[in-house]
Write an enzyme that holds these catalytic residues in place. Structure first.
Site, short mmCIF file in Angstrom:
data_model
loop_
_atom_site.label_atom_id
_atom_site.label_comp_id
_atom_site.label_asym_id
_atom_site.label_seq_id
_atom_site.Cartn_x
_atom_site.Cartn_y
_atom_site.Cartn_z
N LYS A 137 2.24 10.18 -17.40
CA LYS A 137 2.92 10.99 -16.38
C LYS A 137 2.98 10.19 -15.09
O LYS A 137 2.00 10.09 -14.35
CB LYS A 137 2.16 12.31 -16.17
CG LYS A 137 2.58 13.11 -14.93
CD LYS A 137 4.05 13.49 -14.94
CE LYS A 137 4.39 14.32 -13.70
NZ LYS A 137 4.41 13.48 -12.45
N GLU B 109 -9.22 5.96 -10.13
CA GLU B 109 -9.07 4.85 -9.20
C GLU B 109 -8.36 5.42 -7.99
O GLU B 109 -7.18 5.77 -8.05
CB GLU B 109 -8.27 3.70 -9.85
CG GLU B 109 -8.42 2.38 -9.12
CD GLU B 109 -7.48 2.28 -7.93
OE1 GLU B 109 -7.98 2.42 -6.78
OE2 GLU B 109 -6.29 2.07 -8.14
N CYS C 176 -3.85 0.46 -2.39
CA CYS C 176 -5.15 1.07 -2.14
C CYS C 176 -6.23 0.04 -1.81
O CYS C 176 -7.20 0.35 -1.12
CB CYS C 176 -5.57 1.92 -3.33
SG CYS C 176 -5.54 1.03 -4.90
N GLU D 22 -7.24 6.80 4.89
CA GLU D 22 -6.23 5.92 4.29
C GLU D 22 -4.85 6.33 4.77
O GLU D 22 -4.40 7.46 4.55
CB GLU D 22 -6.31 6.02 2.76
CG GLU D 22 -5.40 5.03 2.06
CD GLU D 22 -5.57 5.08 0.54
OE1 GLU D 22 -5.69 4.00 -0.08
OE2 GLU D 22 -5.58 6.19 -0.02
#
Length: 495
Positions: free
Chosen positions: A190, A266, A300, A398
């Site tokens: 997905k 992750e 990331c 972030e």
């Protein structure tokens, strides 16, 4: 740049990209548009899966694992992985153009982690599966006086839900799909709704140019994020491999908890690039500037905090700001571009909200801080923020844009303290004129990967993942492959 002239994507601009369900390419009745983030032009429609189609994909994966010989046929798995790699190479030109347009990825990155590297990595995974020690002999023992010959088997987990983001679509899709298939699992992929065509292209190649049995690989695109939640919670799924934000990762873990399935995550990062007082400042700050704004900062593991000696702070700011301004933001199809657009208007708004917050928290911009002068597209100038502490939200959260925060430190111990003072622990970098000093500091960083003096840790054999809220488990390398395996211990009476 046209991406519809090749056979792989033929007709998609009009009919839309398909889903792959139980070996069949289907478009369904619903579609949504995929957008070029550099121009805001519509690339074309993508199939928008219904819950019913997702259910069919999960059922197909369950059937293929339980009722076919896929899980036990190592030779077939290796053969299919090599076929898939060859197919991706054959269609490399189309995939490269697609990745630039749909993900806004700079062309130079498609020769590395955005396309060519993860395609090549499938070969490493196939080789690993062929040579892996699937059985380990523990020898004979006599517990309670009963002679027993013991051995350990490694077996596939079962049905894998692979839920992936948009920033490095091929790398992340293949880093999950390759090891999962090599281990003998079946997969429902997905992808994020921002890059459905990249995943659909993978599905088409799997269906048409490999011998993968029906149901082994299923690709379900859709704009409804609830599809991912349904997939993670479904009791027919044995393992969830998710890459994305930490907030969504928490939701995935909660959804999977009801059936106690294995979850690999992750997640986010706010990694520090630590420059020590004996480093080559021009080289170190140039590295930091380049790393922070590559692919518009949408990675990331990019280092987005720059820690410099307090005595050289102003000099470091000048060097870094000059480098970032010189690099600028440009057309991702240009081979010279490092920083392209962010993926969407939503993401641009998110970045701009953080820039306003940084000013409210007492920060200022040494360069950037606004949109470049472009009529169309989702653009943010490479931005260097100064004047904040490590407690500011712009320094702790972030942002996922071309934004670097510079922070002063007062020596090695203080640099380690600041670097580790983060909810994340995904990556990091250290620069020093003394390699041993750099290595010693790298060992003290609570992160899953560290670059020392510009070293590149990315590779198919290198485990990737994070500490703390950057995730659980590892991707890539032997450790990443073993995430997709169960362990079975067997003892046979030897009397």
């Amino acid at each position: 740049m046209s991406i519809t002239t090749g056979r792989l994507l033929d007709g998609w601009a009009e009919q839309g990209s398909p889903l792959l369900v139980d070996g069949r390419l289907v478009t369904g009745d619903r579609h949504f548009e995929t957008i070029d983030p550099a121009t805001e032009e519509v690339i074309g429609p993508a199939a928008d899966a219904t819950p019913g189609l997702l259910d069919a994909a999960i059922a197909a994966a369950r059937r293929a694992f339980d009722d076919s010989g896929w899980a036990a046929d190592l030779a077939l798995r290796v053969h299919c992985l090599r076929q898939l790699r060859q197919a991706l190479v054959r269609h490399g030109d189309e995939l490269r153009a697609l990745t630039i347009r749909e993900a806004g990825a700079p062309r130079f990155l498609t020769y590395g982690a955005q396309l060519d590297a993860p395609v090549a990595d499938l070969g490493w995974v196939a080789d690993l599966a062929e040579t892996y020690a699937w059985t380990r002999d523990l020898g004979r023992a006599e517990p309670m006086g009963i002679a027993s010959d013991r051995y350990v088997l490694r077996e596939p987990v079962g049905v894998v839900a692979a839920i992936t983001p948009w920033n490095f679509p091929h790398q992340i899709n293949l880093a999950k799909l390759g090891p999962a298939l090599a281990a003998g699992n079946t997969v429902v992929l997905k992808p994020a709704p921002d890059t459905p065509w990249c995943a659909a292209a993978l599905g088409r190649l799997a269906a048409e140019e490999t011998d993968l049995p029906p149901g082994v690989v299923n690709v379900v695109t859709g704009r409804d994020h609830a599809l991912g939640a349904r997939l993670a919670a479904d009791p027919r799924v044995d393992l969830v491999s998710f890459t994305g934000s930490t907030a969504t990762g928490r939701a995935v873990m909660r959804g999977a908890a009801e059936t106690l399935k294995r979850v690999f995550l992750e997640l986010g990062g706010k990694s520090a690039c630590v420059v020590l007082d004996d480093a080559d400042l021009v080289r170190a700050c140039g590295y930091a500037a380049f790393a922070a704004i590559s692919h518009a900062g949408q990675g990331c593991a990019l280092t987005t905090r720059l820690l410099v000696p307090r005595a050289r702070h102003d000099e470091a700011v000048e060097i870094t700001a000059r480098t970032m301004a010189r690099i600028g933001a440009g057309d991702p199809s240009d081979e010279r571009t490092v920083c392209g657009p962010v993926i969407s208007a939503r993401q641009r708004d998110r970045v701009e909200a953080y820039l306003k917050l940084a000013v409210a928290e007492g920060g200022s911009f040494a360069t950037g801080g606004r949109r470049p002068d472009r009529e169309r597209g989702f653009w943010i100038e490479p931005t260097l923020i100064t004047g904040l502490t490590n407690q500011a939200r712009a320094a702790r959260e972030e942002i996922f844009g071309p934004v670097l925060v510079v922070l002063p430190h007062d020596g090695d111990d203080d640099a380690v303290r600041i670097a580790n003072d983060s909810p994340y622990g995904l990556s990091g970098a250290v620069h020093s004129g003394d390699p041993e000093r750099a290595r010693a500091l790298a060992r003290r960083l609570r992160t899953g990967t560290v670059s020392v003096n510009g070293g590149i840790w990315y590779g198919p054999d290198v485990p990737f993942g994070g500490y703390k809220q950057s995730g659980t488990g590892r991707e890539m390398g032997v450790a990443g492959f073993e995430e997709y395996l169960e362990t079975k211990s067997i003892a046979e009476g030897a009397g």
